[in-house]
Design a protein around this motif. Sequence first.
Motif: not given
Length: 105
Positions: A50-72
């Motif tokens: 997930f970090v590698d995929q967003v490394q070169d772009q701004p990470l939006s809060l909804p995108e970060a929360e969705a990724g976190r929720d999926r992993l949790i």
Amino acid sequence: MLTDTIKRFEESQPGTTSFMAFADGCLATAEQDSENAAALILLAMAAREFVDQVQDQPLSLPEAEAGRDRLIGQARKVAASANGDAGEKLAVANRIALDQIGQSR
């Protein structure tokens, strides 16, 4: 130990640093819990990917929360199956792997 890692991840700000800390926590748990190491390593790999995929772009809060929720959600399934039989553990690990394939496309 995984439950502590999940709790810290839930309570952290959803950014790349928290994803990497989650990955590190999963790997540390895997070293101590060989019965569930495959699923824990897959969780760590998913967080790092997930970090590698967003490394070169701004990470939006909804995108970060969705990724976190999926992993949790995945981590909770690993924790719930930790004392189960080998078939249950394998099913959880397989689900994480298949979810990652879907996320990579």
